[in-house]
Design a protein around this motif. Sequence first.
Motif, PDB file in Angstrom:
ATOM      1  N   GLU A 250     110.982  91.191  -6.428  1.00  0.00           N
ATOM      2  CA  GLU A 250     111.616  90.013  -6.817  1.00  0.00           C
ATOM      3  C   GLU A 250     111.586  88.902  -5.973  1.00  0.00           C
ATOM      4  O   GLU A 250     111.216  89.088  -4.812  1.00  0.00           O
ATOM      5  N   ASN A 251     111.537  87.741  -6.475  1.00  0.00           N
ATOM      6  CA  ASN A 251     111.328  86.615  -5.485  1.00  0.00           C
ATOM      7  C   ASN A 251     112.693  85.867  -5.082  1.00  0.00           C
ATOM      8  O   ASN A 251     112.646  84.689  -4.467  1.00  0.00           O
ATOM      9  N   ALA A 252     113.571  86.683  -5.056  1.00  0.00           N
ATOM     10  CA  ALA A 252     115.078  86.070  -5.120  1.00  0.00           C
ATOM     11  C   ALA A 252     115.170  85.896  -3.559  1.00  0.00           C
ATOM     12  O   ALA A 252     115.426  84.582  -2.963  1.00  0.00           O
ATOM     13  N   GLU A 253     115.225  86.927  -2.479  1.00  0.00           N
ATOM     14  CA  GLU A 253     115.227  86.910  -1.205  1.00  0.00           C
ATOM     15  C   GLU A 253     113.902  86.705  -0.475  1.00  0.00           C
ATOM     16  O   GLU A 253     113.063  87.605  -0.190  1.00  0.00           O
ATOM     17  N   THR A 254     113.731  85.310  -0.322  1.00  0.00           N
ATOM     18  CA  THR A 254     112.293  84.877   0.200  1.00  0.00           C
ATOM     19  C   THR A 254     112.156  85.575   1.727  1.00  0.00           C
ATOM     20  O   THR A 254     111.025  85.971   2.087  1.00  0.00           O
ATOM     21  N   VAL A 255     112.774  85.175   2.489  1.00  0.00           N
ATOM     22  CA  VAL A 255     112.610  85.745   3.809  1.00  0.00           C
ATOM     23  C   VAL A 255     112.578  87.262   3.955  1.00  0.00           C
ATOM     24  O   VAL A 255     111.501  87.968   4.491  1.00  0.00           O
ATOM     25  N   LEU A 256     113.466  88.027   3.060  1.00  0.00           N
ATOM     26  CA  LEU A 256     113.253  89.539   3.170  1.00  0.00           C
ATOM     27  C   LEU A 256     111.988  89.836   2.528  1.00  0.00           C
ATOM     28  O   LEU A 256     111.525  90.943   2.895  1.00  0.00           O
ATOM     29  N   LEU A 257     111.759  89.279   1.455  1.00  0.00           N
ATOM     30  CA  LEU A 257     110.442  89.616   0.727  1.00  0.00           C
ATOM     31  C   LEU A 257     109.476  89.325   1.454  1.00  0.00           C
ATOM     32  O   LEU A 257     108.228  90.136   1.737  1.00  0.00           O
TER      33      LEU A 257
END
Length: 713
Positions: free
Chosen positions: A222-229
């Motif tokens: 998923e691309n929602a949590e950019t930093v975590l991704l």
Amino acid sequence: MTSPIKVNRVITFYSYKGGVGRSMAMANIGVILARWGYKTLLIDWDLEAPGIENYFKDYIKVDEILNKQGLIELLNLKENNPDLAVENIRWPEYISPIPFEKNENLHLLTAGARDESYVEKIRQFDFVSFYQESNGGQYLEDLRDYWLDNFDFILIDSRTGLTDSSGICSIHMPDILVLLFTPNEQSFNGIRNVAKKAIEGQKQVIFDRFRLRALPVPSRIENAETVLLDEWMSKIYEGSVEMMDWLPRHKDLTDFLVSPAQVINQVKIPYKTFYAYGEKLPALERNSNDPQELGYVYETIAAVLANDLQQIHLLADSRDVLVKKAKGELLEEHVENSLAVKDVKQQNVRLEEQLQQTEHEKNKLLSQRKRARSVALITLIGFITIIALVVVLIVNKTSPKTSNVQNIFADSAVNEYALTPVINFIKDYNNSNEQYDPEFNMQMAQRYLKLSSADKDSVEEIKNKILQAIAYKFRDRTDSFYRAVRQNNEKLLNEMLADKLTAFGNLKNISKNALLKNINSLSQKNKINVAVKDSSITVSLDSNGISANYIETGNVLLDKNQTFKSIRNASTIFFDSSFRIKSYQYKILDSVSNKITVEIFLCSDSYRYANAIVNGLKSEPMFNVVTRTNFSPSIDPSSPYFIEYPQIRYNGKDEMQLARRIQSTLAKAGVKALPVAARTATPNYISIFICEQQQVDLKLRQMNAPVNSKSKY
């Protein structure tokens, strides 16, 4: 459109945990491969939780398919018929076609008939007993060979976790292991451990294999949590380096030409809520041209697999070119990729620079020649003129042909433009849209060999691109060659060999027909047994021609009178312009030739016996003794290093007598008499496993099974 490349591979789709979209990915990739013209077989090996057929409910009658025999019946068939030959199996009773879009390339082997007895059949089937008592390993190998002979791709949907079934799917069966995982510690670390064990485990498989390659595929991204991704993707890139050691490296082997990050970024599967419900085929239902769609990613993975994980550099620079190659399409004009110049302007600039450099070298050379010849020309000009006039008079009297004086000046013009071939070489290569076509590069290689030494130096960069482009083709050809020899496939060998061979092992200057007759004769006497476990390749262009150079591990070499069981050897195969083999030469690097190999596996608690055992066995001149200390028994029943108790294993009657003598040697060294267990593995090989009984018991208890039980571990 040309025909797609045929590589014939078994590919296992594995996940350590469920819920990652493994079966969906395999079903869609199978559809794409079939659509591209590859004959594809899908196998549902998830015996405990089957259901791959549900993805095709719009194209088949699922109820009818579920009444058909499948994998579990194939396995039970061997237990009930010890002498069963796979060619005699009534395959239409097991394999079902899946028609779609008027396509007939897709086929399915289900887990088995889903009747009332299915669960009981799964529960009662014992893989340990199957391997040990029914020669199950050889049967699975025969199935694998049959499928490879009849299909281009065999895709296996494996059971999750660590089970007998998943071990077979990840170690025994595959050429490529596709590892799907979600970004969490348990899922990612699980597939990393499985990849490591599978790669190491397949090196121990007694059947011939090329190196197992693993392709990690992140799923449900998923691309929602950019930093975590970003944090997780960095962790995935770093943790995937060991799994992706097959990626091409620079000459000094210090760094990847294509990084794991570049590959993983292209094959990661995004999370789409729409596909979270039910079994769907976005490869058929949605447009595959949108990078945000699942069908696009599945097509990318399919292209990577169809190209046998080769030319992977295209994935980062020109993904569409890789897809076109997988589909067998001719590349269109101005296609850009990493080996070609990325845009027309850059291409023209580079071409102009090369032409200017070549022009400078040409003028410099001509200037030197003119200075060297100036004095001689001045002193000889009168003499040459007289001779030329005499020739003109003679010719005019005897023939109305053109004067040879004109020919003299024509020869001078030829010398002045002697460097034209290199200019044409550069133009033809840089202006071509076929720079990834092996046949085109083979033609350019032939032209390169005809250039002068100075000209070759000026086009070194182009030469390296040519080598990179044809290296993959040579590996495929060599793979096919070994298989043809092993299967005594005279038709395929006939297609692969040049009419005249300069060398083939110790055979020199022989015809193709003579070699085929020789191979047939040796094969009938079981003198040929090709079993390459791993190989590294370099391709060379030199005065001798175009060659592929290999360092091979675990190969039995071909020879006129005998065979050598070699640990390592170097082979050089020379090809003609049509990729046919015209010379096969080898050099033994590390051989155990005519001796009996005795391999001693000592657990950590048994090391005190090592010196006494080795000294005792070395007194036997026929033994080549190899010692492995700190040995730990495998927990995989399919592994040749799985043991229930300390023992001696051998191959045939001759080795059995030697095994009895070894028992006496061990007794003198203080080791109690070990059982002698027959082993259907390698001739001229005896293995000794010495572990304290308590350690083996502990190992088996960790597997939740009693020592002498036939229950599954």
